[in-house]
Design a protein around this motif. Structure first.
Motif: not given
Length: 241
Positions: A219-236
């Protein structure tokens, strides 16, 4: 009545060409899977068959066969007249799949603590220390391969074939995301702490404790991945604006 070739003492022709073809097929699948896991081929990226053939030194036939296998695993999307691209999970898919994997890992840990042999425990310890050595050298690829081997051995030690088959299928879709969850040093070090606790629980044969650690670990990995994906989507989104 005529005897068959076998009855006459003749042996069937060797099947080496088929074996070699299968080895090539498996090798191509493994290479492309690694490219996806380690981010060489990013989620959503359209695949250039010519470039992949040149990189791997193969023709298009084994490449296309490999892409079909990866599509069945959910790693590649193949669309008619548009070619293949690396699959990208939606936020909802990501959340749900990590939740499922957390349950599979937790159940694996509970059973493994009860059923694991002393030899298997020794093998996991060796992988754990090799993983720590990779962390000390900032070798993320080496760290991840040993990390996944530990999780895989715990699942194997559960000795439940139905669980094993489901685990393999679900984990293939998450491997690239699990790899990316360690891009931030604090997250990487937190994962190592979890593995230290996993090893202690295994040595104590404490299935409930190991189950709880593995569930939260995923579940911690899920949260870490969601954070990374959120930043990447915002940058895109900024680039498109």
């Amino acid at each position: 009545m005529q005897n068959s070739d076998i009855d006459a003492g003749l042996t069937p022709p060797p099947l080496m060409p088929k074996v070699e073809r299968q080895r090539l097929h498996d090798t191509v699948v493994e290479h492309i899977r690694r490219f996806i896991v380690e981010g060489t081929l990013e989620p959503g990226k359209k695949l250039n068959e010519r470039e992949l053939c040149e990189t791997l030194g193969i023709s298009r036939t084994p490449l296309r066969e490999a892409l079909k296998v990866l599509a069945a695993e959910g790693l590649i999307d193949i669309e008619p007249n548009r070619g293949a691209s690396v699959s990208k999970m939606s936020e909802a898919e990501l959340r749900e799949t990590f939740e499922l994997m957390s349950g599979l890992e937790a159940f694996s840990g509970e059973l493994a603590a009860e059923r694991m042999t002393a030899v298997e425990l020794t093998e996991i310890k060796a992988l754990h220390y090799a993983m720590l050595a990779c962390r000390a050298q900032n070798d993320l690829a080496g760290y991840y391969s040993r990390n996944q081997a530990i999780h895989d051995k715990i699942n194997e030690a559960a000795r439940n074939s139905a669980l094993r088959q489901t685990y393999i299928a679900v984990n293939r879709r998450l491997q690239a995301l699990r790899f990316r969850s360690n891009f931030q040093i604090p997250k990487w070090d937190s994962a190592i702490h979890d593995h230290d606790e996993m090893l202690k629980a295994l040595e104590a044969r404490d299935g409930k404790r190991l189950s709880a650690i593995l569930r939260q670990h995923l579940l911690d990995k899920r949260d870490a991945v969601l954070q990374v994906q959120s930043r990447e989507d915002a940058a895109a989104a900024k680039l498109k604006a």
